[in-house]
Scaffold this motif. Structure first.
Motif, PDB file in Angstrom:
ATOM      1  N   ALA A  23       0.665  -1.261  -0.158  1.00  0.00           N
ATOM      2  CA  ALA A  23       0.122   0.054  -0.043  1.00  0.00           C
ATOM      3  C   ALA A  23       0.841   1.119   0.035  1.00  0.00           C
ATOM      4  N   LEU A  55      -2.709  -1.444  -3.241  1.00  0.00           N
ATOM      5  CA  LEU A  55      -3.594  -0.362  -2.834  1.00  0.00           C
ATOM      6  C   LEU A  55      -2.785   0.901  -2.919  1.00  0.00           C
ATOM      7  N   ALA A 123     -12.318   0.462   0.121  1.00  0.00           N
ATOM      8  CA  ALA A 123     -10.953   0.176  -0.574  1.00  0.00           C
ATOM      9  C   ALA A 123     -10.348  -0.824   0.314  1.00  0.00           C
ATOM     10  N   TRP A 124     -10.095  -0.454   1.217  1.00  0.00           N
ATOM     11  CA  TRP A 124      -9.431  -1.213   2.373  1.00  0.00           C
ATOM     12  C   TRP A 124     -10.154  -2.427   2.616  1.00  0.00           C
TER      13      TRP A 124
END
Length: 136
Positions: A23, A55, A123-124
């Motif tokens: 991420a 991400l 999203a997470w």
């Protein structure tokens, strides 16, 4: 004369509760040096895990200097992404999902999904992780 000490990196790694998730936050204008840094960070993640999820959280995004990156570096980045990335989420920034779907080889099964800034939690959840708080 600008000093490299004044330059703030456009790419910042975000620590998470998953070791096989890479991420990062991308802020402002992304230079060729920032892209090289990003590719290096990804290579480190690939070395630890044969398959990863990604991400990317865009904040105040101002574009990328793709023209300053060599074709060989771009090609290598694409090949390594094809070999290692399973799922990729983006938060905010440009709607690059349709653009990047062409970045991955057609035979590669990579899930791509874009989320608006106010959908960061979704999203997470989609990548099955949470960011770790900063140690300050």
């Amino acid at each position: 004369m600008p000093s490299s000490l004044n330059a703030v990196p456009a790419v910042r790694r975000i620590e998470t509760d998953r070791t096989d998730l890479f991420a990062c936050e991308i802020t402002g204008h992304v230079s060729a040096a920032d892209l090289e840094n990003l590719y290096g960070l990804l290579e480190g993640a690939y070395a630890l895990h044969p398959r990863i999820d990604v991400l990317v959280h865009f904040t105040n995004y101002e574009g990328v200097d793709w023209s300053e990156l060599s074709d060989d570096t771009k090609k290598e980045g694409q090949e390594h992404a094809n070999a290692h990335i399973r799922k990729c989420a983006s938060i905010g920034g440009p709607d690059w999902v349709s653009h990047f779907s062409g970045f991955f080889a057609p035979s590669i099964d990579v899930e791509l999904k874009r989320f608006e800034e106010d959908e960061a939690e979704q999203a997470w959840a989609w990548v099955g992780a949470t960011p770790k708080p900063l140690d300050i």
